[in-house]
Design a protein around this motif. Structure first.
Motif, PDB file in Angstrom:
ATOM      1  N   GLN A 165      95.027  65.354  38.598  1.00  0.00           N
ATOM      2  CA  GLN A 165      95.619  64.075  38.767  1.00  0.00           C
ATOM      3  C   GLN A 165      96.913  64.102  39.591  1.00  0.00           C
ATOM      4  O   GLN A 165      97.126  63.321  40.423  1.00  0.00           O
ATOM      5  CB  GLN A 165      95.708  63.533  37.442  1.00  0.00           C
ATOM      6  CG  GLN A 165      94.559  63.084  36.698  1.00  0.00           C
ATOM      7  CD  GLN A 165      94.673  62.781  35.047  1.00  0.00           C
ATOM      8  OE1 GLN A 165      95.581  63.218  34.573  1.00  0.00           O
ATOM      9  NE2 GLN A 165      94.028  61.810  34.676  1.00  0.00           N
ATOM     10  N   LEU A 166      97.958  64.849  39.332  1.00  0.00           N
ATOM     11  CA  LEU A 166      99.191  64.834  39.777  1.00  0.00           C
ATOM     12  C   LEU A 166      98.847  65.057  41.374  1.00  0.00           C
ATOM     13  O   LEU A 166      99.714  64.557  42.253  1.00  0.00           O
ATOM     14  CB  LEU A 166     100.173  65.968  39.168  1.00  0.00           C
ATOM     15  CG  LEU A 166     100.476  65.593  37.722  1.00  0.00           C
ATOM     16  CD1 LEU A 166     101.252  66.343  37.000  1.00  0.00           C
ATOM     17  CD2 LEU A 166     101.251  64.333  37.764  1.00  0.00           C
ATOM     18  N   GLU A 167      98.160  66.256  41.737  1.00  0.00           N
ATOM     19  CA  GLU A 167      98.007  66.674  43.007  1.00  0.00           C
ATOM     20  C   GLU A 167      97.340  65.541  43.701  1.00  0.00           C
ATOM     21  O   GLU A 167      97.579  65.243  44.816  1.00  0.00           O
ATOM     22  CB  GLU A 167      97.160  67.796  42.973  1.00  0.00           C
ATOM     23  CG  GLU A 167      96.825  68.624  44.323  1.00  0.00           C
ATOM     24  CD  GLU A 167      96.224  69.837  44.303  1.00  0.00           C
ATOM     25  OE1 GLU A 167      96.165  70.599  45.193  1.00  0.00           O
ATOM     26  OE2 GLU A 167      95.496  70.158  43.199  1.00  0.00           O
ATOM     27  N   ALA A 168      96.511  64.789  43.103  1.00  0.00           N
ATOM     28  CA  ALA A 168      95.864  63.515  43.913  1.00  0.00           C
ATOM     29  C   ALA A 168      96.964  62.569  44.120  1.00  0.00           C
ATOM     30  O   ALA A 168      96.820  62.344  45.216  1.00  0.00           O
ATOM     31  CB  ALA A 168      94.752  62.862  42.908  1.00  0.00           C
ATOM     32  N   ARG A 218     100.002  64.601  32.414  1.00  0.00           N
ATOM     33  CA  ARG A 218      98.668  64.350  33.372  1.00  0.00           C
ATOM     34  C   ARG A 218      98.086  65.746  33.796  1.00  0.00           C
ATOM     35  O   ARG A 218      98.766  66.783  33.853  1.00  0.00           O
ATOM     36  CB  ARG A 218      99.101  63.629  34.633  1.00  0.00           C
ATOM     37  CG  ARG A 218      99.703  62.217  34.535  1.00  0.00           C
ATOM     38  CD  ARG A 218      98.327  61.523  33.867  1.00  0.00           C
ATOM     39  NE  ARG A 218      98.872  60.100  33.523  1.00  0.00           N
ATOM     40  CZ  ARG A 218      98.162  59.273  32.776  1.00  0.00           C
ATOM     41  NH1 ARG A 218      97.112  59.899  32.206  1.00  0.00           N
ATOM     42  NH2 ARG A 218      98.456  58.316  32.278  1.00  0.00           N
ATOM     43  N   THR A 219      96.876  65.695  34.263  1.00  0.00           N
ATOM     44  CA  THR A 219      96.355  67.192  34.586  1.00  0.00           C
ATOM     45  C   THR A 219      97.043  67.356  35.856  1.00  0.00           C
ATOM     46  O   THR A 219      97.258  66.707  36.608  1.00  0.00           O
ATOM     47  CB  THR A 219      94.844  67.136  34.489  1.00  0.00           C
ATOM     48  OG1 THR A 219      94.445  66.009  35.594  1.00  0.00           O
ATOM     49  CG2 THR A 219      94.231  66.683  33.431  1.00  0.00           C
ATOM     50  N   LEU A 253     105.234  68.294  39.124  1.00  0.00           N
ATOM     51  CA  LEU A 253     105.210  67.652  40.717  1.00  0.00           C
ATOM     52  C   LEU A 253     105.940  68.359  41.478  1.00  0.00           C
ATOM     53  O   LEU A 253     105.852  68.417  42.620  1.00  0.00           O
ATOM     54  CB  LEU A 253     105.915  66.276  40.324  1.00  0.00           C
ATOM     55  CG  LEU A 253     104.744  65.198  39.608  1.00  0.00           C
ATOM     56  CD1 LEU A 253     105.477  63.961  39.179  1.00  0.00           C
ATOM     57  CD2 LEU A 253     103.754  64.931  40.536  1.00  0.00           C
ATOM     58  N   GLY A 254     107.149  69.099  41.226  1.00  0.00           N
ATOM     59  CA  GLY A 254     107.932  69.744  41.840  1.00  0.00           C
ATOM     60  C   GLY A 254     107.070  71.036  42.571  1.00  0.00           C
ATOM     61  O   GLY A 254     107.279  71.327  43.791  1.00  0.00           O
TER      62      GLY A 254
END
Length: 191
Positions: free
Chosen positions: A14-17, A10-11, A50-51
């Motif tokens: 996207q992960l931040e959202a 994922r970009t 994600l970390g």
């Protein structure tokens, strides 16, 4: 929520959202965001990202909240998978995940709690197998009797028995935990 069901890279956006959605109080948002985090964490690169985006902090925050048990189960599943990255395992430990997971292991042994206990034991096993430092932190908690109960109780699924046994063996590598486990086993020969 197509992101939940399609794995792969994922970009960052996207992960931040998804991570931002963990700040919500709405049960449906927490449900789908934790499921999406779990799906995204199936990819090793996503786990590392994600970390960096503080997903571990958000997951721990939800575990500390008054969220429904089912949502917490999704959160623990995501935390378990995200913690496959050693940096995230350390983050989870430093941000208070261990006492929260141990608390879930200590839930009464009733059918409703078996999934949560299974996930919590699996997440703790992942944490201790990822880092010796984390193993020593987890070994400071007294929950050997609950692990033994998970091994011997008739309500336990075979998967729960395997996870609990593996965590018992991992904890037995630490002297203090080994003594606690022997005491928890008592004279009945369970340890």
């Amino acid at each position: 929520m197509h992101l939940v069901f399609h794995g792969g890279r994922r970009t960052r956006e996207q992960l931040e959202a998804i991570v931002k959605m963990l700040a919500s109080d709405a049960s449906p948002v927490l449900t789908y965001s934790s499921m999406a985090l779990w799906a995204a964490a199936c990819d090793q690169d996503n786990r590392a990202e994600l970390g960096e985006l503080f997903a571990v902090d958000g997951l721990v925050h939800v575990l500390q909240s008054h969220a429904q048990l089912r949502i917490k189960e999704y959160v623990v599943a995501a935390l378990w998978l995200i913690s496959c990255d050693p940096r995230n395992a350390i983050r989870a430990t430093m941000h208070g995940a261990v006492p929260l997971l141990v608390g879930m292991v200590l839930f009464p042994f009733e059918k409703a709690y078996v999934p949560g206990r299974t996930l919590a034991i699996g997440a703790l096993l992942q944490l201790v197998e990822t880092s010796t430092d984390v193993l020593h932190v987890v070994a400071q908690y007294t929950f050997g009797e609950s692990l033994l109960e998970a091994v011997y109780d008739q309500q336990s699924t075979p998967y729960l028995v395997i996870l609990a046994t593996a965590l018992l063996f991992a904890l037995a590598r630490v002297e203090a935990a080994r003594a606690e486990l022997q005491h928890a086993g008592g004279d009945n020969g369970r340890v």
